[in-house]
Design a protein around this motif. Structure first.
Motif, PDB file in Angstrom:
ATOM      1  N   ALA B 467       5.842   2.405  -4.746  1.00 20.15           N
ATOM      2  CA  ALA B 467       5.873   1.105  -5.411  1.00 20.15           C
ATOM      3  C   ALA B 467       4.525   0.698  -5.531  1.00 20.15           C
ATOM      4  O   ALA B 467       4.506  -0.295  -6.646  1.00 20.15           O
ATOM      5  CB  ALA B 467       6.680   0.121  -4.364  1.00 20.15           C
ATOM      6  N   ASN B 468       3.751   0.830  -4.787  1.00 20.25           N
ATOM      7  CA  ASN B 468       2.224   0.417  -5.217  1.00 20.25           C
ATOM      8  C   ASN B 468       1.423   1.075  -6.051  1.00 20.25           C
ATOM      9  O   ASN B 468       0.312   0.804  -6.232  1.00 20.25           O
ATOM     10  CB  ASN B 468       1.433   0.478  -3.874  1.00 20.25           C
ATOM     11  CG  ASN B 468       1.528  -0.806  -2.837  1.00 20.25           C
ATOM     12  OD1 ASN B 468       1.820  -2.040  -3.549  1.00 20.25           O
ATOM     13  ND2 ASN B 468       1.296  -0.684  -1.462  1.00 20.25           N
ATOM     14  N   LYS B 469       2.185   2.279  -6.627  1.00 23.14           N
ATOM     15  CA  LYS B 469       1.320   3.017  -7.566  1.00 23.14           C
ATOM     16  C   LYS B 469       0.050   3.742  -7.019  1.00 23.14           C
ATOM     17  O   LYS B 469      -0.907   3.602  -7.826  1.00 23.14           O
ATOM     18  CB  LYS B 469       1.021   2.283  -8.971  1.00 23.14           C
ATOM     19  CG  LYS B 469       2.437   1.840  -9.533  1.00 23.14           C
ATOM     20  CD  LYS B 469       2.471   0.886 -10.658  1.00 23.14           C
ATOM     21  CE  LYS B 469       3.674   0.556 -11.295  1.00 23.14           C
ATOM     22  NZ  LYS B 469       3.950  -0.795 -11.965  1.00 23.14           N
ATOM     23  N   GLU B 499      -5.144   8.907  -6.687  1.00 22.40           N
ATOM     24  CA  GLU B 499      -5.318   9.060  -8.085  1.00 22.40           C
ATOM     25  C   GLU B 499      -4.451  10.241  -8.509  1.00 22.40           C
ATOM     26  O   GLU B 499      -4.639  11.330  -8.333  1.00 22.40           O
ATOM     27  CB  GLU B 499      -6.762   9.481  -8.178  1.00 22.40           C
ATOM     28  CG  GLU B 499      -7.833   8.569  -7.499  1.00 22.40           C
ATOM     29  CD  GLU B 499      -7.884   7.129  -8.207  1.00 22.40           C
ATOM     30  OE1 GLU B 499      -7.413   7.080  -9.360  1.00 22.40           O
ATOM     31  OE2 GLU B 499      -8.800   6.318  -7.726  1.00 22.40           O
ATOM     32  N   LEU B 500      -3.777   9.720  -9.807  1.00 20.00           N
ATOM     33  CA  LEU B 500      -2.943  10.777 -10.359  1.00 20.00           C
ATOM     34  C   LEU B 500      -3.515  11.324 -11.670  1.00 20.00           C
ATOM     35  O   LEU B 500      -4.726  10.341 -11.953  1.00 20.00           O
ATOM     36  CB  LEU B 500      -1.614  10.198 -10.957  1.00 20.00           C
ATOM     37  CG  LEU B 500      -0.766   9.991  -9.929  1.00 20.00           C
ATOM     38  CD1 LEU B 500       0.742   9.301 -10.630  1.00 20.00           C
ATOM     39  CD2 LEU B 500      -0.453  11.097  -9.013  1.00 20.00           C
ATOM     40  N   ASN B 505       2.476   8.166 -15.207  1.00 20.94           N
ATOM     41  CA  ASN B 505       3.535   8.691 -14.238  1.00 20.94           C
ATOM     42  C   ASN B 505       4.150   7.862 -13.347  1.00 20.94           C
ATOM     43  O   ASN B 505       5.363   8.193 -12.877  1.00 20.94           O
ATOM     44  CB  ASN B 505       2.909  10.227 -13.802  1.00 20.94           C
ATOM     45  CG  ASN B 505       2.667  10.987 -14.839  1.00 20.94           C
ATOM     46  OD1 ASN B 505       3.454  11.159 -15.776  1.00 20.94           O
ATOM     47  ND2 ASN B 505       1.755  12.138 -14.550  1.00 20.94           N
ATOM     48  N   TRP B 506       3.194   7.123 -12.622  1.00 21.47           N
ATOM     49  CA  TRP B 506       3.728   6.104 -11.660  1.00 21.47           C
ATOM     50  C   TRP B 506       5.064   5.255 -12.287  1.00 21.47           C
ATOM     51  O   TRP B 506       5.965   5.112 -11.554  1.00 21.47           O
ATOM     52  CB  TRP B 506       2.881   5.130 -11.160  1.00 21.47           C
ATOM     53  CG  TRP B 506       1.652   5.488 -10.333  1.00 21.47           C
ATOM     54  CD1 TRP B 506       0.238   5.777 -10.501  1.00 21.47           C
ATOM     55  CD2 TRP B 506       1.602   6.125  -9.028  1.00 21.47           C
ATOM     56  NE1 TRP B 506      -0.475   6.442  -9.474  1.00 21.47           N
ATOM     57  CE2 TRP B 506       0.494   6.562  -8.700  1.00 21.47           C
ATOM     58  CE3 TRP B 506       2.718   6.310  -8.021  1.00 21.47           C
ATOM     59  CZ2 TRP B 506       0.128   7.114  -7.406  1.00 21.47           C
ATOM     60  CZ3 TRP B 506       2.504   6.878  -6.989  1.00 21.47           C
ATOM     61  CH2 TRP B 506       1.122   7.465  -6.589  1.00 21.47           C
ATOM     62  N   ASN B 507       4.560   4.796 -13.381  1.00 20.93           N
ATOM     63  CA  ASN B 507       5.824   3.896 -14.189  1.00 20.93           C
ATOM     64  C   ASN B 507       6.936   4.825 -14.259  1.00 20.93           C
ATOM     65  O   ASN B 507       7.971   4.089 -14.076  1.00 20.93           O
ATOM     66  CB  ASN B 507       5.094   3.463 -15.564  1.00 20.93           C
ATOM     67  CG  ASN B 507       3.842   2.609 -15.248  1.00 20.93           C
ATOM     68  OD1 ASN B 507       3.758   2.148 -13.998  1.00 20.93           O
ATOM     69  ND2 ASN B 507       3.073   2.540 -16.115  1.00 20.93           N
ATOM     70  N   ILE B 508       6.783   5.828 -14.719  1.00 18.72           N
ATOM     71  CA  ILE B 508       7.868   6.774 -15.149  1.00 18.72           C
ATOM     72  C   ILE B 508       8.993   6.723 -13.697  1.00 18.72           C
ATOM     73  O   ILE B 508      10.129   6.567 -13.900  1.00 18.72           O
ATOM     74  CB  ILE B 508       7.637   8.196 -15.601  1.00 18.72           C
ATOM     75  CG1 ILE B 508       6.797   7.790 -17.126  1.00 18.72           C
ATOM     76  CG2 ILE B 508       8.640   9.193 -15.777  1.00 18.72           C
ATOM     77  CD1 ILE B 508       6.275   9.288 -17.485  1.00 18.72           C
ATOM     78  N   ILE B 509       8.285   7.194 -12.746  1.00 13.19           N
ATOM     79  CA  ILE B 509       9.170   7.492 -11.453  1.00 13.19           C
ATOM     80  C   ILE B 509       9.587   6.149 -10.960  1.00 13.19           C
ATOM     81  O   ILE B 509      10.863   6.117 -10.745  1.00 13.19           O
ATOM     82  CB  ILE B 509       8.311   8.070 -10.407  1.00 13.19           C
ATOM     83  CG1 ILE B 509       7.767   9.683 -11.077  1.00 13.19           C
ATOM     84  CG2 ILE B 509       9.195   8.448  -9.478  1.00 13.19           C
ATOM     85  CD1 ILE B 509       8.841  10.624 -11.460  1.00 13.19           C
ATOM     86  N   ASN B 510       8.810   5.041 -10.872  1.00 16.49           N
ATOM     87  CA  ASN B 510       9.496   3.766 -10.448  1.00 16.49           C
ATOM     88  C   ASN B 510      10.549   3.258 -11.295  1.00 16.49           C
ATOM     89  O   ASN B 510      11.485   2.575 -10.721  1.00 16.49           O
ATOM     90  CB  ASN B 510       8.106   2.966 -10.440  1.00 16.49           C
ATOM     91  CG  ASN B 510       7.463   2.906  -9.218  1.00 16.49           C
ATOM     92  OD1 ASN B 510       8.085   2.789  -8.337  1.00 16.49           O
ATOM     93  ND2 ASN B 510       6.203   3.169  -9.272  1.00 16.49           N
ATOM     94  N   PHE B 568      11.227  -5.248  -8.500  1.00 14.89           N
ATOM     95  CA  PHE B 568      10.683  -4.024  -9.135  1.00 14.89           C
ATOM     96  C   PHE B 568       9.270  -4.505  -9.506  1.00 14.89           C
ATOM     97  O   PHE B 568       8.380  -3.601  -9.557  1.00 14.89           O
ATOM     98  CB  PHE B 568      11.688  -3.876 -10.094  1.00 14.89           C
ATOM     99  CG  PHE B 568      11.200  -2.529 -10.903  1.00 14.89           C
ATOM    100  CD1 PHE B 568      10.907  -1.398 -10.324  1.00 14.89           C
ATOM    101  CD2 PHE B 568      10.518  -2.859 -12.374  1.00 14.89           C
ATOM    102  CE1 PHE B 568      10.710  -0.238 -11.252  1.00 14.89           C
ATOM    103  CE2 PHE B 568      10.139  -1.998 -13.118  1.00 14.89           C
ATOM    104  CZ  PHE B 568       9.957  -0.516 -12.688  1.00 14.89           C
ATOM    105  N   GLU B 569       9.139  -5.493  -9.918  1.00 15.84           N
ATOM    106  CA  GLU B 569       7.838  -5.914 -10.747  1.00 15.84           C
ATOM    107  C   GLU B 569       6.482  -6.061  -9.840  1.00 15.84           C
ATOM    108  O   GLU B 569       5.614  -5.732 -10.085  1.00 15.84           O
ATOM    109  CB  GLU B 569       8.092  -7.093 -11.644  1.00 15.84           C
ATOM    110  CG  GLU B 569       8.946  -6.999 -12.655  1.00 15.84           C
ATOM    111  CD  GLU B 569      10.348  -7.147 -12.048  1.00 15.84           C
ATOM    112  OE1 GLU B 569      10.636  -7.792 -11.059  1.00 15.84           O
ATOM    113  OE2 GLU B 569      11.457  -6.765 -13.299  1.00 15.84           O
ATOM    114  N   ASP B 570       7.049  -6.598  -8.814  1.00 20.62           N
ATOM    115  CA  ASP B 570       5.879  -7.034  -7.727  1.00 20.62           C
ATOM    116  C   ASP B 570       6.531  -6.836  -6.211  1.00 20.62           C
ATOM    117  O   ASP B 570       6.800  -7.840  -5.648  1.00 20.62           O
ATOM    118  CB  ASP B 570       5.492  -8.313  -8.079  1.00 20.62           C
ATOM    119  CG  ASP B 570       4.387  -8.985  -7.071  1.00 20.62           C
ATOM    120  OD1 ASP B 570       3.787  -8.035  -6.508  1.00 20.62           O
ATOM    121  OD2 ASP B 570       4.169 -10.244  -6.644  1.00 20.62           O
TER     122      ASP B 570
END
Lengths: 368, 610
Positions: B467-469, B499-500, B505-510, B568-570
């Motif tokens: 969630a924290n990316k 670090e990805l 990719n963080w956004n896709i999965i979240n 979700f956003e924060d």
């Protein structure tokens, strides 16, 4: 000089020696304060002690009125009666704390050894002064018998303290009579040779432990060494000026055993420090000095020897008591004279001082 | 015959000699006294003080424990005991009989007391009865004059007002035992415990023992030769322990307890912004207060032998197969390693086969999901998609990636009761079983089963990092410490972020997790959320057989799991729910996740909760 003049002071008429009396009163009053502290501020005990002091002073006064020549006549009968009573104790006496010292007379308990303490030096002085001084060797056998019979009987009770006092008073008579140093020396050797016999055959187990404990008190800190350790802690922690009257923690919190009787000097050392202890010793020295002056000024050999013996016995009390409480002598039951709580020794001592006063104030009437 | 003049002068000489001897001997006494009183004064003064001064330690009062909103979770309650001073009581058995008429004294108490009396100093008080009620105190106080030598003594005893609700977090205090003592002696702290009877045994009480305990004071009192206190010389007051505030939110904790009541399982809620644990529940639980009072053997062995294992902290010690809850993390790995892309499509006929091998790995959906991409692979929890992904990436790669999310290692939470779970790798299997790694093992890992186990806390932590990316805040329970009047916040520990290769990719999965939530359990939620469910097999299901929960004994039924966060956003809260043998994750744990997030997101007061 004044003693040759016909003028008599009120003190001389009362047969009292003022310098000696003042010295005795000083020690007694000091002792009262110490008793109050050592008893845990028990006024009743202090009152009882005060009563005994007054009684002792009364007896001293009475004795002072008796002409020393009368004592000379009564010495031998009293001595013999004392020996009989000691034998009586030996066979019928009451046992108390492992020692057989008391004779129950039905109405009161009585220690014949106290009677001997008085009668013995008188008898000894009487016996020795019959002969020209210094005494010849051949008279010494009689002196030895007079000395050894009561000493051994008392030691057998067992009451080592008293037997030492009795023996000492007899030896002082012999010494003051001018006995030659050679005889004194061989006598000393004989005493030393007697020590092993004393150790193995005459001393009880508790007395042997006392001696051993003296040599190394820390070895048995909770047992026999406890008394000596605690009393040394009390004296040592008093320091130069002491913790102050009634403020001795060792005594007030009852760490000192027998704090108001035999070990009362520990209370003095703790509460009054080295300064107070030396002051007390100076008072004692003053009394002893005055006693020796009285002895020296006496007109007959009997009076001289008796007065000297009484005075020096007093010194033995002081030395043995303070020595044992401060840890340089074994613990033998000798009270601190005129200070320890308890009546018998004070009565005996004050009777002796009465005799001294009598000797000093009856001089002019003595027939040479 | 007599020469009077000669005899007199001889005597005078002897008397003079005697006087000097007396003087010399008295001087010997003085020298000895000087030695004792001046030279050795210090030594004897010390020994005299040692004789008379007794130091009695005074226990400090233990620091209190609060939740994040200042609700008291662990307090010190006064308790009363009935103490007797033996030497003041002339007839003990008669006195006890009389006392028994006023206050009930059990045979047990009486016997224990009589036994203890034999080895007790007569002037020291001895406790006859502990835990007097207020009423008993009142009854005795009225009649105290009848019982000289008996007093009611007050002390402090730890109390946990919420009983079993927070046990596994707070732990409890109990009597210092031989092992505690040995440990304190090793760390040179035993001297601080001279007057203390209890010590932290578990949980926060144990972990923060050094903060909570405080420093003892002491009382110097003068004693006589029999050890009796004469007077107090000096009092050095104890320094009380520090109060601590936990990150815990009592309301949320209680909601979680309620949701798990009668069930075996765990709920963990963490604030992903700092790693603070908001709720941590392990069910079933037990009342910690019985340990404070000294639990009896019967009750203790009942707890110990209870098949539902109440003494275990499931949240940190329970090791469960994470199952589908880690599919988002695997997908993230696939994306970042380019094993798949956002647009990769996989055909799912209901099973998957290792190329060239006959054996079929079945999907949970017997007839298959059809074409799946990374989004519906997560929303529908398609197994086949992840079998292939795991096969492509390989187990060692998975292990290395997942270790960054905290799997296979302690999270470092501030309680000692924690297990590391297991993150398998080829090397691990060789070391542990001396066996080669099979491809089939990798396939199981691909759907969070097989050798992979994790604690509920690890799951919540891993989802928090998602969630924290990538930002990583290790979970913790301590929020702040109160020093006298100032409150000092405990520092927030942050690990270097993950670090990805491509941060998108963080956004896709979240996003996939958001869709999972809003397509099912959170469709009607007035806030945004993200979630992933999981159903972990407790026993292996043979090939080509159907799993039928109703026909399987309860303790062989599947564990239901959910991880979720909101908004979700924060993200402010991330949770993991594990319900043992509850069956299907979505159906059983899902509603629990929703209820927890509702409680936290919809409460009137949450805005005031930072």
């Amino acid at each position: 000089m004044s003693r040759h003049s016909q003028y008599q002071t009120i003190w001389q008429r009362l047969h009292l020696d003022l310098p000696l009396l003042l010295g005795l009163l000083a020690v007694m009053i000091f002792g009262l304060f110490v008793i109050y502290s050592a008893s845990g501020e028990d006024l009743e005990m202090m009152e009882r002690q005060l009563f005994r002091m007054l009684l002792s002073l009364g007896i001293m006064f009475t004795m002072a009125q008796i002409n020393p020549e009368a004592l000379k006549r009564w010495a031998l009968p009293i001595y013999l009666a004392g020996i009989v009573l000691l034998l009586g104790v030996h066979f019928f006496g009451e046992i108390n704390k492992g020692a057989q010292r008391w004779l129950n007379l039905g109405f009161m308990e009585f220690q014949p050894s106290e009677l001997i303490k008085l009668a013995f030096p008188i008898t000894m002085a009487w016996y020795i002064s019959k002969f020209p001084l210094p005494p010849k060797k051949r008279y010494l056998a009689g002196a030895a018998v007079i000395l050894l019979v009561p000493t051994l009987l008392i030691a057998k009770q067992p009451d080592l303290g008293t037997s030492i006092l009795v023996a000492a008073s007899g030896i002082f008579v012999l010494f003051l009579s001018g006995m030659s140093w050679a005889i004194l020396g061989s006598f000393t050797v004989a005493v030393l040779a007697f020590l092993p016999i004393l150790w193995y055959f005459l001393m009880h187990d508790y007395q042997r432990t006392r001696v051993l404990t003296l040599l190394d008190p820390e070895q048995d800190p909770l047992g026999a060494g406890y008394h000596i350790i605690q009393s040394k802690i009390a004296i040592g922690s008093g320091g130069l000026w002491g913790k102050g009257w009634l403020d001795g923690t060792q005594s007030q919190l009852e760490f000192i055993p027998e704090r108001h009787t035999d070990f009362i000097f520990a209370v003095i050392g703790e509460e009054f420090g080295l300064v107070g202890s030396i002051l007390l010793l100076i008072m004692y020295l003053y009394i002893i000095g005055r006693g020796l002056v009285i002895a020296s000024q006496a007109q007959t050999s009997f009076a001289r020897l008796l007065a000297g013996s009484i005075t020096l016995t007093f010194f033995v009390y002081v030395f043995v008591n303070i020595g044992m409480v401060s840890g340089i002598l074994p613990v033998v039951g000798v009270p601190l004279p005129l200070v320890s709580y308890g009546g018998t020794s004070m009565l005996t001592l004050m009777t002796g001082f009465g005799i001294l006063m009598s000797i000093h104030t009856h001089r002019r009437f003595v027939d040479r | 015959m007599h020469d009077h003049a000669a005899e007199a002068s001889l005597f005078k000489r002897r008397a003079l000699f005697t006087f000097f001897s007396v003087f010399a001997l008295l001087s010997v006494l003085v020298v000895n006294l000087y030695h004792l009183q001046v030279e050795s004064y210090k030594d004897y003064a010390t020994r005299s003080n040692d004789n008379r001064i007794r130091v009695v330690p005074i226990a400090p009062s233990r620091g209190l424990i609060y939740d994040r909103n200042g609700v008291l979770l662990a307090e010190n309650l006064p308790f009363y005991s009935l103490d007797l001073v033996p030497e003041k009581i002339s007839n003990m058995s008669e006195t006890l009989d009389e006392l028994g008429k006023l206050i009930e004294i059990s045979e047990d108490e009486r016997e224990t007391f009589t036994e203890a009396l034999k080895f007790h100093r007569r002037f020291k008080p001895l406790t006859l009865k502990n835990q007097l009620t207020e009423e008993q105190v009142a009854i005795f106080s009225v009649n105290q004059h009848l019982f000289p030598g008996i007093t009611v003594e007050a002390g402090l005893k730890r109390n946990y007002p919420f009983g079993p609700q927070i046990t596994h977090v707070l732990g409890y205090v109990g009597k210092i035992n031989i092992r505690d003592r040995a440990q304190l002696e090793r760390s040179d702290l035993w001297k601080n415990y001279a007057a203390t009877k209890d010590i932290g045994k578990q949980g926060v009480e144990k972990f923060y023992e050094s903060l909570l305990h405080g420093k003892p004071g002491h009382l110097e009192e003068e004693v006589n030769n029999r050890g009796r206190a004469i007077r107090t010389l000096r009092i050095v007051p104890p320094e009380p322990g520090q109060d601590i505030y936990l990150t815990l939110d009592l309301k949320l904790q209680q909601k979680a307890v309620e949701l798990l009541s009668g069930l075996r399982g765990s709920i963990v809620a963490i604030d992903p912004r700092d790693g603070g644990v908001l709720a941590m529940v392990s069910s079933p639980s037990y009342d910690p207060n019985q340990f404070v009072q000294g639990i009896n053997n019967k009750d203790y062995s009942a707890l110990l032998n209870d098949k539902s294992r109440p003494l275990i902290n499931r949240a940190t010690q329970g090791q469960y197969a994470p199952a589908s809850t880690i599919k988002p993390h695997l997908a993230l790995l696939g994306l970042d390693e380019k094993a798949i892309t956002e647009h990769t499509r996989v055909w799912d006929p209901g099973f998957w086969q290792i190329p060239g091998v006959e054996r079929k790995y079945r999907d949970w959906k017997r007839w298959g999901h059809g074409w799946v991409n990374v989004y519906n692979a997560i929303t529908e929890s398609c197994d086949t998609f992840f079998y292939e992904l795991a096969y492509k990436v390989g187990v060692d790669h998975i292990a290395r990636f997942m270790e960054q999310f905290g799997f296979g290692q302690n999270t470092g939470i501030d309680i000692f009761e924690e297990s590391a779970g297991n993150m398998p790798s080829k090397e691990w299997k060789r070391l542990k079983y001396n066996q080669a790694w099979y491809i089939g093992d990798t396939i199981s890992v691909g759907i969070g089963q097989g050798y992979w186990t994790a604690t509920p806390l690890q799951l919540a932590n891993a989802v928090g990092i998602m969630a924290n990316k990538g930002r990583r805040f290790p979970p913790h329970l301590l929020r702040s410490v109160k020093n006298n009047t100032t409150t000092v916040d405990s520092p927030i520990n942050e690990l270097p972020p993950i670090e990805l290769k491509n941060a998108r990719n963080w956004n896709i999965i979240n996003e996939a997790m958001r869709q999972t939530a809003h397509k099912s359990r959170f469709t009607d939620a007035p806030y945004t959320a993200a979630m992933k469910t999981g159903t972990a097999q407790v026993i292996g299901v043979a090939e080509n057989t159907k799993y039928d929960a109703s026909k399987i004994a309860e303790h062989f039924r599947d564990n239901a799991l959910v991880v979720a966060y909101a908004p979700f956003e924060d993200p402010k809260i991330v949770i993991s729910v594990v319900m043992e043998n509850a069956g299907w994750g979505g159906a059983n744990a899902g509603p629990v996740a929703r209820a927890i997030l509702d409680e936290y997101m919809l409460r009137d007061t949450w805005k005031t909760t930072p």
